[in-house]
Design an enzyme around this catalytic site. Structure first.
Site, PDB file in Angstrom:
ATOM      1  N   LYS A   8       0.839  -1.138  -0.030  1.00  0.00           N
ATOM      2  CA  LYS A   8       0.102  -0.128  -0.084  1.00  0.00           C
ATOM      3  C   LYS A   8       0.729   1.307  -0.005  1.00  0.00           C
ATOM      4  CE  LYS A   8      -4.376  -1.420   2.092  1.00  0.00           C
ATOM      5  NZ  LYS A   8      -5.236  -1.166   1.196  1.00  0.00           N
ATOM      6  N   ARG A  35     -11.288 -10.420   0.074  1.00  0.00           N
ATOM      7  CA  ARG A  35     -12.074 -11.369  -0.907  1.00  0.00           C
ATOM      8  C   ARG A  35     -11.659 -12.703  -0.820  1.00  0.00           C
ATOM      9  NH1 ARG A  35     -11.948  -7.460  -5.859  1.00  0.00           N
ATOM     10  NH2 ARG A  35     -11.488  -6.021  -4.238  1.00  0.00           N
TER      11      ARG A  35
HETATM   12  N1  BES Z   1      -8.552  -3.356   3.466  1.00  0.00           N
HETATM   13  C1  BES Z   1      -8.643  -2.867   2.010  1.00  0.00           C
HETATM   14  C2  BES Z   1      -9.891  -1.741   1.780  1.00  0.00           C
HETATM   15  C3  BES Z   1      -9.932  -0.769   2.478  1.00  0.00           C
HETATM   16  C4  BES Z   1      -9.239   0.558   1.729  1.00  0.00           C
HETATM   17  C5  BES Z   1     -10.604  -0.560   3.861  1.00  0.00           C
HETATM   18  C6  BES Z   1      -9.161   1.824   2.834  1.00  0.00           C
HETATM   19  C7  BES Z   1     -10.588   0.789   4.424  1.00  0.00           C
HETATM   20  C8  BES Z   1      -9.773   1.707   3.786  1.00  0.00           C
HETATM   21  C9  BES Z   1      -8.570  -3.770   1.043  1.00  0.00           C
HETATM   22  O1  BES Z   1      -8.012  -4.882   1.314  1.00  0.00           O
HETATM   23  C10 BES Z   1      -8.015  -3.298  -0.130  1.00  0.00           C
HETATM   24  O2  BES Z   1      -6.852  -3.183  -0.110  1.00  0.00           O
HETATM   25  N2  BES Z   1      -8.697  -3.379  -1.537  1.00  0.00           N
HETATM   26  C11 BES Z   1      -8.181  -2.782  -2.449  1.00  0.00           C
HETATM   27  C12 BES Z   1      -8.778  -3.607  -3.509  1.00  0.00           C
HETATM   28  C13 BES Z   1      -8.204  -3.219  -4.963  1.00  0.00           C
HETATM   29  C14 BES Z   1      -6.550  -3.736  -5.027  1.00  0.00           C
HETATM   30  C15 BES Z   1      -8.633  -4.072  -6.040  1.00  0.00           C
HETATM   31  C16 BES Z   1      -8.688  -1.235  -2.644  1.00  0.00           C
HETATM   32  O3  BES Z   1      -9.897  -0.996  -2.363  1.00  0.00           O
HETATM   33  O4  BES Z   1      -7.970  -0.393  -2.972  1.00  0.00           O
HETATM   34 ZN    ZN Z   2      -6.088  -5.067   0.767  1.00  0.00          ZN
END
Ligand code: BES
Ligand code: ZN
Ligand code: ZN
Length: 503
Positions: A280, A355
């Site tokens: 991230k 997921r």
């Molecule tokens: N845990 C995150 C989603 C999230 C992001 C929750 C910000 C709370 C605040 C999840 O695992 C994630 O990283 N999702 C990605 C998916 C993408 C790579 C398709 C996202 O939402 O950016």
């Molecule tokens: Zn994630």
């Protein structure tokens, strides 16, 4: 955190014997309202209060408040409820939480809040009691475990709710609200704590405590056992962490005559989400990712609350718990892994890990427990925040009945949810090129696409998905919700099951 002790008392002339008297008032009804509460404030004050309010421009708008100094330290506090027409029970939670902040600012320790049932004839007095107690107890929450200077913070010690009829109904409403608040606040504590302290292994300990305290049956599949049982997606996500990934299950049977009528609540438990090899970036809320276990914390506490409230329903709480760590042993983007139900999944992006662990958990419980319905809850996508901000959770489902039940429950608890579409256009995007499925697809609509992916693992059992990425981690406090972990979903799921115990 120190919450005031809440108790009930009868509304009569003696209620202004505490440091503060709190009165709630509809917009534009100050003149009409004061005679109603004459019993509480006494005739002298009642007469002066109307003029005082008018002189200070207090009309009773939502969020408006006014102090009226009476004798010595004693004050009367007017708190606005907004217009009678737009009244809903959540206004009481907000107004009471607000009034607590106001009296604490004045360092007032003991207060009486007048909740005469006549505020609105449509609302039962016991419902007012429940909402007011929730407002005070949830509103008092603060995550102060790591604050060293607690002395500066003043906490009120007692709030008495003055009502017209102190009866069994009112007492029960208070007791239930106390259970609700204790459990929601403990959800918030678990969410907010450091990721090193709430990790996949300590999660098992917490579930064990819940199993003992609330007489639940517990089953755990951890570490390499996940691989041998075919739960390879959970294992893949958690394999680079120093803590072994876990699949934790708790069972509650409040309706023993219908043991086969079982509702599965499945919660995402990523105790920290680094993104994995798809690390991230700095502006992606990475410092909030200890909250990525909010779904699992929610189902753990929802089953506890259901048990304390003795709901006549049967629940299976399912918590796939893993840390999405980065390191030499982390799963690489582009790897294909076989899920529990045999479908092959390309992990095209290691940051779309929620997921993956949910997929295995859903497929496993569908196969082993054959629940009659499944609701999963997860901080799944940043894209739900883009769509609904921190105000609404996304609801995505293929079942109209569950949808209606959840939307109705959400009206009661005011944990707001908004339904998003799910159709073949979205489903099609999650098909893989070198595998059956892929875990990401470009082009937006990620919240729905994630749900379309999950649907492949529900074995056609009626199912709904709640994306709580926004609502479970607030950037700033709002009403009775604190900054950070909110415990979103605990009250919603329990209210839904209370009204719809079977399926
Ligand atoms: N845990 C995150 C989603 C999230 C992001 C929750 C910000 C709370 C605040 C999840 O695992 C994630 O990283 N999702 C990605 C998916 C993408 C790579 C398709 C996202 O939402 O950016
Ligand atoms: Zn994630
Ligand atoms: Zn995540």
């Amino acid at each position: 955190m120190k919450a005031p002790k809440i108790s009930l008392r009868k509304l009569d002339e003696s209620v202004h014997d505490r440091d503060a008297l709190i009165l709630f008032c509809f917009k534009g009804e100050v003149g009409k309202f004061i005679p109603v509460v004459k019993k509480a404030v006494g005739k002298d004050i009642a007469e002066k209060l109307t003029d005082f309010a008018a002189a200070r421009g207090f009309k009773g708008g939502a969020g408006q408040s006014l102090y009226y100094p009476t004798k010595d330290k004693h004050i009367t506090l007017l708190v606005g409820l907004g217009s009678r027409k737009s009244f809903k029970i959540d206004i009481v939670r907000r107004a009471t939480a607000h009034s607590l902040k106001l009296i604490e600012k004045l360092r007032i320790s003991k207060a009486v809040a007048v909740l005469a049932g006549r505020y609105t004839s449509a609302i039962k007095e016991s419902d007012l009691v429940g909402a007011a107690a929730e407002g005070y107890l949830l509103g008092a929450y603060e995550f102060d475990k790591y604050k060293t200077k607690l002395k500066d913070k003043f906490s009120a010690s007692d709030v008495e709710l003055a009502i017209e009829r102190v009866n069994k109904g009112a007492e029960l409403a208070l007791t239930e609200a106390e259970h609700v608040a204790e459990i929601v606040n403990s959800t918030r504590d678990m969410q907010n704590d450091n990721a090193d302290d709430v990790n996949p292994e300590t999660f098992v300990n917490q579930a064990e405590i819940a199993a003992k305290e609330d007489k639940l049956k517990m089953t755990v599949i951890g570490g390499d056992q996940l691989k041998t049982k075919g739960l390879r997606l959970i294992h893949a996500v958690g394999r680079a962490s120093k803590w072994k990934p876990q699949l934790i299950m708790l069972e509650y049977y409040g309706d023993k005559s219908r043991k086969n009528n079982l509702t599965a609540l499945v919660g995402k438990g990523v105790t920290f989400d680094t993104g994995g090899v798809n690390l991230k970036p700095a502006d992606s809320m990475i410092e909030q990712m200890h909250l990525d276990m909010s779904g699992a914390a929610t189902v753990l506490h929802a089953i506890k609350l259901a048990s304390r409230l003795k709901l006549k329903t049967n629940i299976l709480a399912v918590m796939p718990v893993a840390e999405n760590a980065i390191g030499g042993n982390a799963i690489k983007p582009g790897s294909v892994v076989k899920a529990y139900n045999g479908k092959s999944v390309e992990i095209a992006n290691t940051d779309a890990e929620g997921r993956l662990i949910l997929a295995d958990a859903l497929a496993y419980v569908a196969d082993k427990y054959k629940p009659t319905r499944i609701i999963d809850i997860a901080t799944l996508t940043g894209s739900i925040i883009a769509a609904l901000s921190f105000f609404y959770a996304g609801l995505i489902t293929n079942n109209e009945k569950i949808s209606k039940g959840l939307l109705d429950a959400s009206e009661v608890t005011s944990e707001k949810i908004w339904r998003m579409p799910l159709d073949n256009d979205f489903r099609q995007t999650m098909r893989g090129t070198k595998s059956d499925l892929t875990n990401i697809s470009k082009g937006g609509g990620d919240s729905t696409k994630a749900a379309a992916f999950l649907e492949n693992f529900t074995a056609k059992i009626p199912w709904a998905h709640l994306d709580i990425a926004g609502t479970s981690m607030l950037p700033k406090p709002s009403g009775y919700q604190p900054q950070g972990g909110t415990g979103f979903g605990v009250r919603l799921l329990v209210e839904y099951l209370r009204k719809n115990p079977r399926f």
